[in-house]
Design a protein around this motif. Structure first.
Motif, short mmCIF file in Angstrom:
data_model
loop_
_atom_site.label_atom_id
_atom_site.label_comp_id
_atom_site.label_asym_id
_atom_site.label_seq_id
_atom_site.Cartn_x
_atom_site.Cartn_y
_atom_site.Cartn_z
N THR A 76 -1.17 -3.07 -8.04
CA THR A 76 -0.53 -3.95 -7.90
C THR A 76 -2.02 -4.95 -7.30
N THR A 77 -2.83 -4.41 -7.15
CA THR A 77 -4.16 -5.61 -6.94
C THR A 77 -4.95 -4.25 -7.06
N PRO A 78 -6.30 -4.76 -8.93
CA PRO A 78 -7.64 -4.16 -8.73
C PRO A 78 -8.06 -4.20 -7.63
N ASP A 79 -8.85 -2.76 -7.53
CA ASP A 79 -9.27 -2.03 -7.41
C ASP A 79 -9.98 -1.45 -7.55
N VAL A 83 -15.81 4.68 8.68
CA VAL A 83 -14.83 3.92 8.96
C VAL A 83 -14.53 2.95 7.91
N GLY A 84 -14.29 2.75 6.81
CA GLY A 84 -13.96 1.92 4.92
C GLY A 84 -12.54 1.85 5.34
N ASP A 85 -12.52 1.03 4.30
CA ASP A 85 -10.59 1.34 3.91
C ASP A 85 -10.12 2.32 4.21
N PRO A 86 -9.00 2.54 4.77
CA PRO A 86 -8.49 3.82 5.12
C PRO A 86 -8.11 4.50 3.55
N LEU A 87 -7.42 3.63 2.84
CA LEU A 87 -7.23 4.21 1.27
C LEU A 87 -8.39 4.74 1.03
N HIS A 88 -9.56 3.96 0.35
CA HIS A 88 -10.39 4.47 0.47
C HIS A 88 -10.22 6.00 0.12
N ARG A 89 -11.03 6.15 2.20
CA ARG A 89 -11.20 6.96 2.50
C ARG A 89 -10.67 8.14 2.07
N CYS A 90 -9.01 8.00 2.40
CA CYS A 90 -7.85 9.39 2.38
C CYS A 90 -7.61 9.32 0.65
N THR A 91 -8.00 8.75 -0.31
CA THR A 91 -7.85 8.73 -1.68
C THR A 91 -9.43 9.69 -1.34
N LEU A 92 -11.08 9.16 -1.41
CA LEU A 92 -11.29 10.09 -1.87
C LEU A 92 -11.90 11.68 -1.69
N ALA A 93 -11.20 11.21 -0.57
CA ALA A 93 -11.81 13.28 0.71
C ALA A 93 -11.16 13.89 0.17
N ASP A 151 -7.23 12.33 8.56
CA ASP A 151 -7.28 11.40 9.45
C ASP A 151 -7.95 10.41 8.90
N ALA A 152 -8.12 9.69 7.63
CA ALA A 152 -7.70 8.31 6.97
C ALA A 152 -6.49 8.18 6.78
N ALA A 153 -5.99 8.76 6.43
CA ALA A 153 -4.14 8.54 6.25
C ALA A 153 -3.46 7.74 7.42
N GLU A 154 -3.96 8.72 8.59
CA GLU A 154 -3.88 7.97 10.16
C GLU A 154 -3.57 6.93 10.45
N ALA A 155 -4.76 6.41 9.81
CA ALA A 155 -5.32 4.81 9.98
C ALA A 155 -4.58 3.79 8.71
N LEU A 156 -3.96 4.97 8.25
CA LEU A 156 -3.38 3.40 6.90
C LEU A 156 -2.20 3.29 6.90
N THR A 157 -1.77 1.39 6.29
CA THR A 157 -0.84 1.29 6.42
C THR A 157 0.36 1.24 5.10
N ASP A 158 1.50 1.76 4.87
CA ASP A 158 2.15 1.61 4.10
C ASP A 158 1.43 -0.15 3.37
N GLN A 159 1.55 -1.28 4.23
CA GLN A 159 1.41 -2.53 3.82
C GLN A 159 -0.06 -2.34 2.78
N ARG A 160 -1.04 -1.82 2.86
CA ARG A 160 -2.61 -1.71 2.38
C ARG A 160 -2.21 -0.33 1.22
N ARG A 220 0.53 -0.39 -0.45
CA ARG A 220 1.49 -1.27 -1.25
C ARG A 220 0.51 -2.45 -2.62
N GLU A 221 0.17 -2.57 -1.39
CA GLU A 221 -1.15 -3.68 -1.85
C GLU A 221 -2.21 -3.34 -3.18
N TYR A 222 -2.64 -1.79 -2.75
CA TYR A 222 -3.05 -1.34 -4.67
C TYR A 222 -2.20 -0.91 -5.46
N HIS A 223 -0.27 -0.14 -4.97
CA HIS A 223 0.57 -0.04 -5.96
C HIS A 223 2.09 -0.30 -5.02
N ALA A 224 2.63 -1.06 -5.34
CA ALA A 224 3.82 -0.76 -5.06
C ALA A 224 4.70 0.34 -4.41
#
Length: 170
Positions: free
Chosen positions: A7-10, A45-55, A77-86, A88-92
């Motif tokens: 949804t948003t280039p990353d 402690v960076g972006d939880p989507l990035h941390r979750c995906t990478l780890a 741990d990163a998923a627990e900090a991740l929101t649906d909003q974040r 979905r910013e990456y992919h709806a």
């Protein structure tokens, strides 16, 4: 946690995807090196989507369950900090609840391979509790099948790697 249409280039997610592809193609050392370099950029402690995906993907690049466990814990741990909003910013189509079956499955498999069957049971139960969040189709079927395989392996006190598990190609 793979998205084919952002949804948003990353650029960080693109770099993670490129590194994961290297690992899938058998270039495990380069994939690990690249993912670890990205990890150093995004930080613990960076972006939880990035941390979750990478780890989540980096854990698959280690044969030793203790090494995988470190990264699988970081992914959860990163998923627990991740929101649906974040997400979905990456992919709806993404929602965080859909990550949990795979994340808990991986932890259960790590603990099982380490012979820590109580912890493995706790995480496989969590994976089973979240399977309703899985999509229909190949991905969901793969995770549901793997959950069943790990349940059986735990019951048998089997610590050998599953043939169907993602793992490093050396």
């Amino acid at each position: 946690m793979n998205a084919t249409s952002a949804t948003t280039p990353d650029p960080i997610m693109a770099a993670i995807g490129t590194a994961v592809s290297l690992g899938t193609e058998g270039n495990v050392e380069t994939a690990r090196r690249d993912l670890l370099a990205i990890w150093r950029r995004i930080g613990a402690v960076g972006d939880p989507l990035h941390r979750c995906t990478l780890a989540h993907h980096l854990a698959d690049l280690y044969e030793e369950p203790a090494e995988s466990l470190v990264w699988d814990v970081r992914a959860l741990d990163a998923a627990e900090a991740l929101t649906d909003q974040r997400a979905r910013e990456y992919h709806a189509s993404l929602h965080v609840a859909g990550f949990y079956p795979s994340l808990h499955l991986n932890l259960a498999d790590d603990f099982r391979r380490l012979g820590l069957f109580q912890a493995a049971t706790e995480h496989i139960n969590e994976a089973e509790n979240h399977t309703s969040e899985l999509p229909e189709g190949a991905y969901g079927d793969t995770i549901r099948t793997a959950v069943h395989e790990v349940v059986e392996a735990i019951a048998e006190r089997d610590t050998t790697p599953r043939a169907s598990a993602p793992h490093a190609v050396q």
